[in-house]
Design an enzyme around this catalytic site. Sequence first.
Site, PDB file in Angstrom:
ATOM      1  N   HIS A 307      -4.109   0.036  -1.279  1.00  0.00           N
ATOM      2  CA  HIS A 307      -5.035  -0.263  -0.500  1.00  0.00           C
ATOM      3  C   HIS A 307      -5.354  -1.620  -1.326  1.00  0.00           C
ATOM      4  O   HIS A 307      -5.438  -1.539  -2.471  1.00  0.00           O
ATOM      5  CB  HIS A 307      -6.114   0.410  -0.057  1.00  0.00           C
ATOM      6  N   ASP A 364      -4.481   5.380   7.035  1.00  0.00           N
ATOM      7  CA  ASP A 364      -3.371   5.579   7.831  1.00  0.00           C
ATOM      8  C   ASP A 364      -2.463   6.742   7.430  1.00  0.00           C
ATOM      9  O   ASP A 364      -1.383   7.120   8.343  1.00  0.00           O
ATOM     10  CB  ASP A 364      -2.572   4.282   7.967  1.00  0.00           C
TER      11      ASP A 364
HETATM   12  C1  SDX Z   1      -5.319  -0.690   6.548  1.00  0.00           C
HETATM   13  O1  SDX Z   1      -8.244  -4.129   4.103  1.00  0.00           O
HETATM   14  C2  SDX Z   1      -8.472  -3.153   4.768  1.00  0.00           C
HETATM   15  O2  SDX Z   1      -9.759  -2.671   4.762  1.00  0.00           O
HETATM   16  C3  SDX Z   1      -7.538  -2.364   5.657  1.00  0.00           C
HETATM   17  C4  SDX Z   1      -7.841  -1.035   6.318  1.00  0.00           C
HETATM   18  C5  SDX Z   1      -9.134  -1.110   7.300  1.00  0.00           C
HETATM   19  O3  SDX Z   1      -9.668  -0.157   7.654  1.00  0.00           O
HETATM   20  O4  SDX Z   1      -9.150  -2.093   8.033  1.00  0.00           O
HETATM   21  O5  SDX Z   1      -8.181  -0.106   5.320  1.00  0.00           O
HETATM   22  C6  SDX Z   1      -6.728  -0.481   7.111  1.00  0.00           C
HETATM   23  O6  SDX Z   1      -4.718  -1.773   6.523  1.00  0.00           O
HETATM   24  C7  SDX Z   1      -4.968   0.317   5.309  1.00  0.00           C
HETATM   25  C8  SDX Z   1      -3.662   0.077   4.749  1.00  0.00           C
HETATM   26  C9  SDX Z   1      -2.228   0.265   5.738  1.00  0.00           C
HETATM   27  N1  SDX Z   1      -1.066  -0.463   5.204  1.00  0.00           N
HETATM   28  C10 SDX Z   1       0.072   0.082   4.576  1.00  0.00           C
HETATM   29  O7  SDX Z   1      -0.481   1.549   4.372  1.00  0.00           O
HETATM   30  C11 SDX Z   1       1.222  -0.278   4.163  1.00  0.00           C
HETATM   31  C12 SDX Z   1       1.607   0.155   2.880  1.00  0.00           C
HETATM   32  N2  SDX Z   1       0.736  -0.514   1.558  1.00  0.00           N
HETATM   33  C13 SDX Z   1       0.871  -1.794   1.452  1.00  0.00           C
HETATM   34  O8  SDX Z   1       1.900  -2.515   1.966  1.00  0.00           O
HETATM   35  C14 SDX Z   1      -0.272  -2.326   0.426  1.00  0.00           C
HETATM   36  O9  SDX Z   1      -0.507  -1.186  -0.441  1.00  0.00           O
HETATM   37  C15 SDX Z   1      -1.264  -2.984   1.135  1.00  0.00           C
HETATM   38  C16 SDX Z   1      -0.939  -4.089   2.205  1.00  0.00           C
HETATM   39  C17 SDX Z   1      -2.305  -2.013   1.874  1.00  0.00           C
HETATM   40  C18 SDX Z   1      -2.277  -3.744   0.139  1.00  0.00           C
HETATM   41  O10 SDX Z   1      -1.346  -4.572  -0.604  1.00  0.00           O
HETATM   42  P1  SDX Z   1      -2.013  -5.630  -1.776  1.00  0.00           P
HETATM   43  O11 SDX Z   1      -3.441  -5.243  -1.942  1.00  0.00           O
HETATM   44  O12 SDX Z   1      -1.702  -7.083  -1.434  1.00  0.00           O
HETATM   45  O13 SDX Z   1      -0.922  -5.108  -2.969  1.00  0.00           O
HETATM   46  P2  SDX Z   1       0.187  -5.413  -3.552  1.00  0.00           P
HETATM   47  O14 SDX Z   1       1.122  -5.622  -2.332  1.00  0.00           O
HETATM   48  O15 SDX Z   1       0.093  -6.693  -4.206  1.00  0.00           O
HETATM   49  O16 SDX Z   1       0.845  -4.393  -4.322  1.00  0.00           O
HETATM   50  C19 SDX Z   1       0.604  -4.302  -5.599  1.00  0.00           C
HETATM   51  C20 SDX Z   1       1.549  -3.639  -6.274  1.00  0.00           C
HETATM   52  C21 SDX Z   1       3.155  -3.947  -5.980  1.00  0.00           C
HETATM   53  O17 SDX Z   1       3.889  -3.863  -7.158  1.00  0.00           O
HETATM   54  P3  SDX Z   1       4.211  -4.873  -8.518  1.00  0.00           P
HETATM   55  O18 SDX Z   1       4.307  -6.117  -7.930  1.00  0.00           O
HETATM   56  O19 SDX Z   1       2.747  -4.788  -9.220  1.00  0.00           O
HETATM   57  O20 SDX Z   1       4.965  -4.281  -9.141  1.00  0.00           O
HETATM   58  O21 SDX Z   1       1.751  -2.120  -5.849  1.00  0.00           O
HETATM   59  C22 SDX Z   1       2.883  -2.020  -5.029  1.00  0.00           C
HETATM   60  C23 SDX Z   1       3.324  -3.406  -4.745  1.00  0.00           C
HETATM   61  O22 SDX Z   1       4.849  -3.696  -4.557  1.00  0.00           O
HETATM   62  N3  SDX Z   1       2.730  -1.465  -3.704  1.00  0.00           N
HETATM   63  C24 SDX Z   1       3.409  -0.788  -3.403  1.00  0.00           C
HETATM   64  C25 SDX Z   1       2.671  -0.028  -2.192  1.00  0.00           C
HETATM   65  N4  SDX Z   1       1.757  -0.798  -1.877  1.00  0.00           N
HETATM   66  C26 SDX Z   1       1.471  -1.560  -3.175  1.00  0.00           C
HETATM   67  N5  SDX Z   1       4.662   0.086  -3.691  1.00  0.00           N
HETATM   68  C27 SDX Z   1       5.233   1.180  -2.767  1.00  0.00           C
HETATM   69  N6  SDX Z   1       4.473   1.499  -1.753  1.00  0.00           N
HETATM   70  C28 SDX Z   1       3.303   1.053  -1.395  1.00  0.00           C
HETATM   71  N7  SDX Z   1       2.813   1.442   0.067  1.00  0.00           N
END
Ligand code: SDX
Length: 432
Positions: A307, A364
Amino acid sequence: MQETAKLELNGIPYELPVVTGTENEKGVDISRLKAQTGYITLDSGYANTGSCVSSITYIDGDQGILRYRGYDIADLCEKSTFMEVCYLLIYGELPSAGDFVSFKDKVLYHSLIHEDMKSFFTAYPGHAHPMAILSAMVCSLSVYHPELLQPDQGAGEKDETMAHLLSKVRVLAAFAYKRSVGEAFVYTKPELDYISNFMHMMFTTPVKLHQTDEVIRKALDVLMILHADHEQNCSTSTVRMVGSSKANLFAAISAGICALWGPLHGGANQAVIEMLEQIAADGGNCKKFMDKAKDKNDPFRLMGFGHRVYKNYDPRAQIIKKYCDQVLHHLGIDDPILEIAKGLEELALTDPYFIERKLYPNVDFYSGILYRAMKIPTNMFTVMFALGRLPGWIAHWKEMIDEAGALKIARPRQIYTGEPLRAYTPINQRAA
Ligand code: SDX
């Protein structure tokens, strides 16, 4: 004493005011930065940028706190109802008994859509994704309410517009489902509450009246409360962005539905179940999928994890997980998908990759398991998220529109990195 941030550019010192929130969050106010310095800031994904001040929802991502208008989410789930939370988010206070009756009556009164719109649904193929139908239908509602489209609405028109949407989006969602299963549309019944009416419109048929079991009704009411708002998330920011041009609320909500559809946002609840089913089909090998999620050469991510704001367990996921156990036990369902989800969570919470990045289950991760138990099909999961988030979208639109004289069209700047000035070359002089 006003706190300020000091900045030096080309040897010239500048002082920028600091804004402090109710819970002592700090923001450097850069609204005059370009005028003063000629510089803008750059922050892709807006991870460090506040778009507004707001009194609707407070999130503390480190502590895992979520409050609507100062009320803790766990308290509201236990003691309130989704309809009451809609009123709270939109109007800022819990309603008096009289105001609540009027509010519910107004929402019920506006539950009919123009009969012409029924033909829109049958024009879609049966496999149409209900999010595509919902966003189109919500924008199409504006065609039937020209009296609610003027940009500068009075309080009365705003109340009407908001009530139309709170009532009709639920109907459009149920109609989209009925279209997908080829069944006749079912209308609301005046004696049913908001949640029971939705389930009635979804599952009643001419040969069987659906009656919502109280355990299911309460669980769905809690799910709606948990999804009702989440400050400046992608879809809410989209609603604010569209509303800032003075486009009508139907158009702004339709845009919010489209933003929510993405699998990085609300679409994750559908993607989680599809991921869990993939793991189940692969023999339940959670570790294999965990390794894929950590492999930078593999686009696979653990859906429902991570998140932008929560760097602790999402308080909503904790509550939903509790309801999963309760509802599945009540229904006597032994869903292997739930066991896989719990196994995945257990692995992730002890894995250095996830611990270092503070990746926890989000809203989710478990919600789809509850929707499955309620017989709601997977492609309707994000529609359920939209139904829950609707009052939050509306509340933010209203807060922005009501800000006396402060409405400014949202128009971010950029840093240009394209070609410098160059002369046009006629096609017959260009390299092959
Ligand atoms: C919602 O914003 C809100 O409030 C949203 C929400 C709401 O109520 O409106 O809470 C609802 O959208 C919840 C999120 C649902 N999405 C997912 O579950 C999809 C999977 N998660 C992600 O793709 C990710 O965690 C996000 C999109 C939710 C957040 O992305 P960020 O903040 O841009 O973080 P990032 O992509 O920069 O990740 C930081 C690191 C990275 O690794 P490094 O580059 O540091 O090595 O964490 C890793 C990412 O690769 N990472 C994950 C991961 N999520 C982040 N690695 C594996 N699996 C994951 N799910």
